[in-house]
Design a protein around this motif. Structure first.
Motif, PDB file in Angstrom:
ATOM      1  N   VAL A 171     -21.275 104.228 -59.177  1.00 55.59           N
ATOM      2  CA  VAL A 171     -22.475 103.887 -59.918  1.00 55.59           C
ATOM      3  C   VAL A 171     -23.393 105.101 -59.855  1.00 55.59           C
ATOM      4  CG1 VAL A 171     -24.462 102.360 -60.098  1.00 55.59           C
ATOM      5  CG2 VAL A 171     -22.242 101.445 -59.369  1.00 55.59           C
ATOM      6  N   TYR A 172     -23.854 105.536 -61.006  1.00 51.40           N
ATOM      7  CA  TYR A 172     -24.713 106.710 -61.092  1.00 51.40           C
ATOM      8  C   TYR A 172     -26.151 106.257 -61.334  1.00 51.40           C
ATOM      9  CZ  TYR A 172     -20.742 109.869 -61.086  1.00 51.40           C
ATOM     10  OH  TYR A 172     -19.629 110.585 -60.715  1.00 51.40           O
ATOM     11  N   TYR A 173     -27.047 106.814 -60.529  1.00 49.33           N
ATOM     12  CA  TYR A 173     -28.455 106.458 -60.576  1.00 49.33           C
ATOM     13  C   TYR A 173     -29.301 107.673 -60.940  1.00 49.33           C
ATOM     14  CZ  TYR A 173     -26.977 102.471 -57.713  1.00 49.33           C
ATOM     15  OH  TYR A 173     -26.350 101.350 -57.230  1.00 49.33           O
ATOM     16  N   CYS A 174     -30.319 107.452 -61.762  1.00 52.35           N
ATOM     17  CA  CYS A 174     -31.305 108.514 -61.914  1.00 52.35           C
ATOM     18  C   CYS A 174     -32.519 108.163 -61.072  1.00 52.35           C
ATOM     19  CB  CYS A 174     -31.669 108.759 -63.374  1.00 52.35           C
ATOM     20  SG  CYS A 174     -32.743 107.551 -64.123  1.00 52.35           S
ATOM     21  N   ALA A 175     -33.243 109.191 -60.693  1.00 48.61           N
ATOM     22  CA  ALA A 175     -34.388 109.042 -59.816  1.00 48.61           C
ATOM     23  C   ALA A 175     -35.454 110.047 -60.198  1.00 48.61           C
ATOM     24  CB  ALA A 175     -33.966 109.251 -58.358  1.00 48.61           C
ATOM     25  N   GLY A 176     -36.710 109.713 -59.892  1.00 48.68           N
ATOM     26  CA  GLY A 176     -37.812 110.595 -60.241  1.00 48.68           C
ATOM     27  C   GLY A 176     -38.848 110.678 -59.141  1.00 48.68           C
ATOM     28  N   ILE A 177     -39.542 111.806 -59.120  1.00 49.29           N
ATOM     29  CA  ILE A 177     -40.642 112.008 -58.192  1.00 49.29           C
ATOM     30  C   ILE A 177     -41.669 112.909 -58.848  1.00 49.29           C
ATOM     31  CG2 ILE A 177     -39.385 113.930 -57.094  1.00 49.29           C
ATOM     32  CD1 ILE A 177     -41.948 111.577 -55.387  1.00 49.29           C
ATOM     33  N   THR A 231     -25.742 103.059 -63.671  1.00 44.63           N
ATOM     34  CA  THR A 231     -24.745 102.846 -64.707  1.00 44.63           C
ATOM     35  C   THR A 231     -23.378 103.159 -64.111  1.00 44.63           C
ATOM     36  OG1 THR A 231     -24.103 103.386 -66.993  1.00 44.63           O
ATOM     37  CG2 THR A 231     -24.993 105.196 -65.676  1.00 44.63           C
ATOM     38  N   GLN A 232     -22.395 102.310 -64.391  1.00 42.66           N
ATOM     39  CA  GLN A 232     -21.083 102.421 -63.769  1.00 42.66           C
ATOM     40  C   GLN A 232     -20.211 103.419 -64.528  1.00 42.66           C
ATOM     41  OE1 GLN A 232     -19.591 100.592 -60.976  1.00 42.66           O
ATOM     42  NE2 GLN A 232     -18.094 102.239 -61.280  1.00 42.66           N
TER      43      GLN A 232
END
Length: 127
Positions: free
Chosen positions: A93-99, A121-122
């Motif tokens: 599973v791929y995740y996006c992240a923000g800061i 998203t898989q």
């Protein structure tokens, strides 16, 4: 409220390509450094790639360098991950992240650096 929504995952043959997208809302996207992570059930989340808020800097984990490309379109509040030559073991599973980043060139590689996450998203690799 900040929302990150990933898309673009799916079934891909070994050696194939996929392009993941992550659309952000509820934030000033151009002020955020972004990253992609991936996780296999039962394992720790792994850093994949990061991009600074201005896109002037990118950083990749060694195993994806020269195969994956992170990019962003600040006008569309979207970050992308182009994945080429995918390996079957990259089923995750791929995740996006923000800061929110203080400088335009800084990238972040630890999941603890980020305070905004998508649902994932898989990506499933097949032989």
């Amino acid at each position: 409220q900040v929302h990150l929504v990933e898309s673009g995952g799916g079934l891909v043959q070994a050696g194939g390509s996929l392009r993941l997208s992550c659309v952000a809302s509820g934030l000033t996207f151009s002020m955020y450094a972004m990253g992609w992570f991936r996780q296999t059930p039962g394992k720790e989340r792994e850093f994949v790639a990061a991009i600074s808020r201005s896109a002037i800097s990118t950083y990749y984990t060694g195993s994806v360098k020269d195969r994956f490309t992170i990019s962003r379109d600040n006008a569309k509040s979207t970050v992308f991950l182009q994945m080429n030559s995918l390996k079957r073991e990259e089923t995750d599973v791929y995740y996006c992240a923000g800061i929110e980043a203080r400088t335009s060139s800084k990238t972040y590689t630890r999941d603890s650096d980020y305070n905004a996450w998508g649902e994932g998203t898989q990506v499933t690799g097949s032989s």
